[in-house]
Enzyme design. Structure first.
Site, PDB file in Angstrom:
ATOM      1  N   HIS A  17       0.845  -1.193   0.000  1.00 22.89           N
ATOM      2  CA  HIS A  17       0.000   0.000   0.000  1.00 22.89           C
ATOM      3  C   HIS A  17       0.885   1.249   0.000  1.00 22.89           C
ATOM      4  CE1 HIS A  17       0.765   0.802   4.256  1.00 22.89           C
ATOM      5  NE2 HIS A  17       0.388  -0.412   4.570  1.00 22.89           N
ATOM      6  N   HIS A  20       4.156   1.579   2.096  1.00 17.64           N
ATOM      7  CA  HIS A  20       5.348   0.903   1.583  1.00 17.64           C
ATOM      8  C   HIS A  20       5.999   1.740   0.480  1.00 17.64           C
ATOM      9  CE1 HIS A  20       2.680  -2.557   2.918  1.00 17.64           C
ATOM     10  NE2 HIS A  20       3.710  -2.590   3.749  1.00 17.64           N
ATOM     11  N   CYS A 125       1.534  -9.605  20.713  1.00 17.67           N
ATOM     12  CA  CYS A 125       0.647  -9.172  19.625  1.00 17.67           C
ATOM     13  C   CYS A 125       0.995  -9.959  18.370  1.00 17.67           C
ATOM     14  CB  CYS A 125       0.801  -7.677  19.350  1.00 17.67           C
ATOM     15  SG  CYS A 125      -0.157  -7.132  17.899  1.00 17.67           S
ATOM     16  N   CYS A 128       1.885  -7.526  15.346  1.00 15.17           N
ATOM     17  CA  CYS A 128       3.211  -6.923  15.464  1.00 15.17           C
ATOM     18  C   CYS A 128       4.314  -7.985  15.465  1.00 15.17           C
ATOM     19  CB  CYS A 128       3.346  -6.141  16.771  1.00 15.17           C
ATOM     20  SG  CYS A 128       2.370  -4.643  16.890  1.00 15.17           S
ATOM     21  N   CYS A 143      -3.126  -4.054  22.002  1.00 13.72           N
ATOM     22  CA  CYS A 143      -1.967  -3.523  21.284  1.00 13.72           C
ATOM     23  C   CYS A 143      -2.232  -2.064  20.962  1.00 13.72           C
ATOM     24  CB  CYS A 143      -1.730  -4.319  19.994  1.00 13.72           C
ATOM     25  SG  CYS A 143      -0.471  -3.571  18.929  1.00 13.72           S
ATOM     26  N   HIS A 146      -2.268  -1.841  16.857  1.00 16.36           N
ATOM     27  CA  HIS A 146      -3.316  -2.512  16.077  1.00 16.36           C
ATOM     28  C   HIS A 146      -4.683  -2.530  16.762  1.00 16.36           C
ATOM     29  CE1 HIS A 146       0.367  -4.278  14.184  1.00 16.36           C
ATOM     30  NE2 HIS A 146      -0.341  -4.007  13.117  1.00 16.36           N
ATOM     31  N   LYS A 302      -3.484   6.118  11.470  1.00 16.80           N
ATOM     32  CA  LYS A 302      -2.472   5.535  10.606  1.00 16.80           C
ATOM     33  C   LYS A 302      -3.115   4.794   9.438  1.00 16.80           C
ATOM     34  CE  LYS A 302       1.087   1.980  10.407  1.00 16.80           C
ATOM     35  NZ  LYS A 302       1.618   0.764  11.027  1.00 16.80           N
ATOM     36  N   LYS A 305      -2.824  -1.687   6.275  1.00 16.22           N
ATOM     37  CA  LYS A 305      -3.583  -2.773   5.660  1.00 16.22           C
ATOM     38  C   LYS A 305      -4.665  -3.301   6.596  1.00 16.22           C
ATOM     39  CE  LYS A 305       0.250  -5.072   5.434  1.00 16.22           C
ATOM     40  NZ  LYS A 305       1.457  -5.844   5.125  1.00 16.22           N
TER      41      LYS A 305
END
Length: 504
Positions: A17, A20, A125, A128, A143, A146, A302, A305
């Site tokens: 995405h 990256h 997690c 992670c 987490c 996430h 943030k 994905k």
């Protein structure tokens, strides 16, 4: 001096995405700039293919982890040329050479006395792939990254004696205040270090998708230790077994990473290198998150994905081209900070700065030289007052990029783009062309515009590699070396140019 820059390697549990693309583009700007300066550059990117996140994603799809890794690694590999990324190697952590090198280095760490057996019990997690300390646990044992419940783990495994490097890491941070950049990320890493280091799991006994532990084949290495070592292992086989680049390029000049993996790269990574008897990198530069704007005008969250709030870089490239995306991501958010990105923001930058400021400047300059001087620039004198505003610009841009301040460097260039546009309006070449007595002045104005535009275009090569190549060729001066980014007018013939950034 050799220049070695890396991106983090990207998880293959899902497709790439915009986040990256962001890191890859940033590293590419640095690599291209250093090549312009004549440096010997090695630029590494790749994919992280082991560990629980990949195994879980493959299980949900009902396919083996390697099949998922092959599928998504190909998508990351395909993205790089679409972004015009000039990486020298693309590493996959399933590469057999990487696996062997990881095993060899971690056996050395054990032989050096920094590995022992023990019992781990604590919060973990799975997204992670990270065992959380008490300070890293969110409300209700979640987490903080996430926003999912953490899993309570209890397992017999091998530990890396991270605590043994408390003093050495403190010395590293004290003696090298630019080891972690920018400064607020240094402070964050230093704060984690000051809280006291605890030994961490080196292996996992229940997970099968990973690099096998040579001294205990019932376990695999914890994915972070496998992944972190890619920066070293790649150099040993990127050019085949006959050419080991490690002595030439290690230690790395810059590791570029996102802030969510700061702990691993600024604490675990240098400690692991010390344990293996290897040098630590020169710098770890930590950039912020790309955020999605919130409906209430706040900062947003943030882009990731797992949250389903991503912008597809493939779609943006297909419609506007890679240069437009590269420009937006290095221009919109100050590198090192968090910042919102959106389709609306992209369109605004595209229209106002690429199409109007830069593209229109290029079109007008070439069109006027073709119209008023039959496409030729001869030995006309330059406007000294205008050119004075370009004095030292190349050195300023280089200084910013040496500190990974690529947004600041781009702003310095763009100030001069705007200045040249004002110069056109101030000098009004179309009016000068009507008066034969102003012929010398028209020559001076056109030559100054040409030379200013050419210098800026050379400086923009790392950001806009495709568009700048077209424009420099049309300007009759195709050289891109950094020395060409200093005013040195020469007789040229320009050629017609299609719009660099057509308006939509």
């Amino acid at each position: 001096m050799p220049f070695y820059v890396t991106t983090p390697i990207y998880y293959v549990n899902a497709a790439p995405h915009l986040g990256h693309a962001y890191t890859a583009i940033a590293a590419d700007v640095l690599a291209r700039h250093q090549r312009q300066r004549g440096e010997d550059v090695f630029f590494l990117t790749g994919t992280d293919e082991h560990g629980e996140p990949v195994a879980m994603a493959a299980e949900q799809l009902g396919i083996p982890p390697l099949e998922l890794a092959n599928r998504n690694a190909a998508r990351f590999q395909d993205l790089m040329p679409l972004l015009t990324i000039s990486n020298d190697f693309f590493i996959r952590t399933t590469d057999p050479e990487h696996v062997r090198k990881v095993q060899g280095i971690l056996v050395r760490v054990r032989e050096n006395g920094f590995v022992y057996e023990g019992l781990y019990e604590g919060w973990y997690c799975p997204r992670c792939a990270d065992f959380k300390t008490d300070a890293e646990i969110g409300p209700d044992n979640t987490c903080p990254i996430h926003k999912i419940p953490l899993v309570r783990e209890r397992e017999e495994n091998y530990f890396f004696q991270l605590s043994a490097f408390q003093g050495e890491l403190e010395k590293l941070f004290d003696e090298r205040p630019d080891f972690v950049m920018p400064r607020h990320r240094y402070n964050e890493a230093r704060s984690f270090l000051a809280s006291g280091l605890q030994d961490v799991s080196l292996t996992r006994p229940r997970l099968r998708w990973g690099v096998e532990v040579p001294w205990d084949r019932s376990q695999v290495f914890y994915v972070w230790f496998d992944a972190l070592l890619n920066y070293v292992t790649a150099l040993s086989f990127a050019r085949g077994k006959q050419q080991d680049l490690t002595h030439k390029f290690w230690p790395a000049t810059y590791h570029l990473i996102g802030k969510d993996i700061l702990k691993f790269h600024t604490i675990y990574w240098p400690a692991l290198l010390m344990a293996a008897g290897l040098e630590v990198p020169e710098h770890v530069f930590v950039h912020g998150f790309l955020l999605t704007p919130s409906d209430d005008g706040g900062e947003g969250e943030k882009m990731s994905k797992s949250r389903g709030n991503v912008i597809d870089p493939f779609a943006v490239i297909d419609e506007f081209g890679a240069d437009a995306l590269r420009f937006y991501l290095t221009r919109e958010v100050a590198f090192g900070q968090d910042g919102p990105v959106s389709e609306g923001g992209f369109l605004t930058r595209y229209e106002s700065e690429l199409a109007n400021d830069y593209g229109n400047l290029a079109s007008r300059t070439i069109a006027m030289i073709l119209r008023y001087r039959d496409g030729r620039i001869d030995d006309a004198a330059l406007d000294e007052d205008l050119m004075a505003e370009f004095d030292g610009l190349a050195d300023t841009v280089a200084g910013h990029l040496d500190q990974v301040e690529m947004t600041l460097a781009l702003e310095e260039i763009w100030k001069r783009v705007r200045r040249l546009n004002r110069y056109v309006e101030e000098r009004r070449p179309w009016q000068l062309a009507k008066d034969p007595e102003q012929a010398d002045e028209l020559d001076r104005v056109l030559a100054s515009l040409h030379e200013g535009l050419r210098v800026l275009t050379v400086l923009l090569v790392p950001y806009l590699p495709t568009s700048t190549e077209r424009l420099l060729a049309a300007l009759g001066r195709p050289e891109t070396a950094f020395d060409a980014a200093r005013c040195a007018p020469a007789p040229v013939r320009v050629e017609a140019l299609e719009p660099l950034f057509p308006k939509r």
